[in-house]
Design a protein around this motif. Sequence first.
Motif, PDB file in Angstrom:
ATOM      1  N   TYR A 126      27.350  22.260  42.512  1.00  0.00           N
ATOM      2  CA  TYR A 126      27.873  23.094  42.752  1.00  0.00           C
ATOM      3  C   TYR A 126      26.239  23.694  42.458  1.00  0.00           C
ATOM      4  O   TYR A 126      25.852  22.950  42.104  1.00  0.00           O
ATOM      5  N   ARG A 127      26.199  25.283  43.191  1.00  0.00           N
ATOM      6  CA  ARG A 127      24.807  25.211  43.081  1.00  0.00           C
ATOM      7  C   ARG A 127      23.909  25.874  41.860  1.00  0.00           C
ATOM      8  O   ARG A 127      22.724  25.131  42.157  1.00  0.00           O
ATOM      9  N   GLU A 128      24.959  25.935  40.880  1.00  0.00           N
ATOM     10  CA  GLU A 128      24.561  25.348  39.330  1.00  0.00           C
ATOM     11  C   GLU A 128      23.655  24.372  38.630  1.00  0.00           C
ATOM     12  O   GLU A 128      22.999  23.611  38.067  1.00  0.00           O
ATOM     13  N   SER A 129      24.703  23.259  39.485  1.00  0.00           N
ATOM     14  CA  SER A 129      24.053  22.204  39.217  1.00  0.00           C
ATOM     15  C   SER A 129      23.167  21.254  39.492  1.00  0.00           C
ATOM     16  O   SER A 129      22.080  20.242  39.521  1.00  0.00           O
ATOM     17  N   PHE A 130      22.486  22.230  40.366  1.00  0.00           N
ATOM     18  CA  PHE A 130      21.300  21.831  41.941  1.00  0.00           C
ATOM     19  C   PHE A 130      19.727  22.235  41.181  1.00  0.00           C
ATOM     20  O   PHE A 130      18.885  21.927  40.945  1.00  0.00           O
ATOM     21  N   VAL A 131      20.392  24.048  40.354  1.00  0.00           N
ATOM     22  CA  VAL A 131      19.048  24.114  39.787  1.00  0.00           C
ATOM     23  C   VAL A 131      18.999  23.805  38.463  1.00  0.00           C
ATOM     24  O   VAL A 131      17.775  23.763  38.008  1.00  0.00           O
ATOM     25  N   VAL A 132      20.077  23.338  37.604  1.00  0.00           N
ATOM     26  CA  VAL A 132      19.289  22.291  36.570  1.00  0.00           C
ATOM     27  C   VAL A 132      19.156  20.960  36.460  1.00  0.00           C
ATOM     28  O   VAL A 132      18.380  21.129  35.775  1.00  0.00           O
ATOM     29  N   SER A 133      19.380  20.109  38.172  1.00  0.00           N
ATOM     30  CA  SER A 133      18.934  18.767  38.202  1.00  0.00           C
ATOM     31  C   SER A 133      17.887  19.510  38.375  1.00  0.00           C
ATOM     32  O   SER A 133      16.262  18.186  38.397  1.00  0.00           O
ATOM     33  N   SER A 134      16.755  20.249  38.764  1.00  0.00           N
ATOM     34  CA  SER A 134      15.805  20.528  39.679  1.00  0.00           C
ATOM     35  C   SER A 134      14.806  21.225  38.483  1.00  0.00           C
ATOM     36  O   SER A 134      13.737  20.975  38.180  1.00  0.00           O
ATOM     37  N   ALA A 135      15.412  22.029  37.374  1.00  0.00           N
ATOM     38  CA  ALA A 135      14.941  22.356  36.467  1.00  0.00           C
ATOM     39  C   ALA A 135      14.729  21.031  35.495  1.00  0.00           C
ATOM     40  O   ALA A 135      13.961  21.448  34.812  1.00  0.00           O
TER      41      ALA A 135
END
Length: 165
Positions: free
Chosen positions: A127-136
């Motif tokens: 999910y895109r939210e998973s990419f966001v958290v991983s990047s954050a």
Amino acid sequence: MWNSSNRMLFRACIADLIDTPSVQAMRNVSQHVDINCLEHCVFVAYVSFLICRRMGWDFRAAARGGLLHDLFLYDWHQKGSHQGLHGFTHPEAALRNASQICALTEVEQDIIVKHMWPLTLRKVPKYRESFVVSSADKICALAEMLQIYRLMRVAKKLNVCCSQA
């Protein structure tokens, strides 16, 4: 970024989690430099929440998954405190611990178990939210190690929305 409406909505997203004994136990786990695990997770959760809210994505899942992404509850700096290489194994431990606190959505589970991507090559976020958290997670860790976290007074600003964090 730090306005009261953002902080209040963020707090509402994590209200049922932030004061649980397991989440509060992250205070006693060292993370990066002089930051404890709870401070790091709240920082990651808030940055992820802001990005997803701005993009019109599932900011609630980002906030919750971000808060719980490092709920492994052992001192990874101490040899023998866990099995395997921490970078590869702690997402599964965090998912197990988080699952004992609350029912997790599929997005929240994906965020927690895949937040170490790209280190964990085969565990690509779905999910895109998973990419966001991983990047954050990476950005926040860098800010903590470079003391930018302290210079920005992040802990003080987030303390307003997270009574004990």
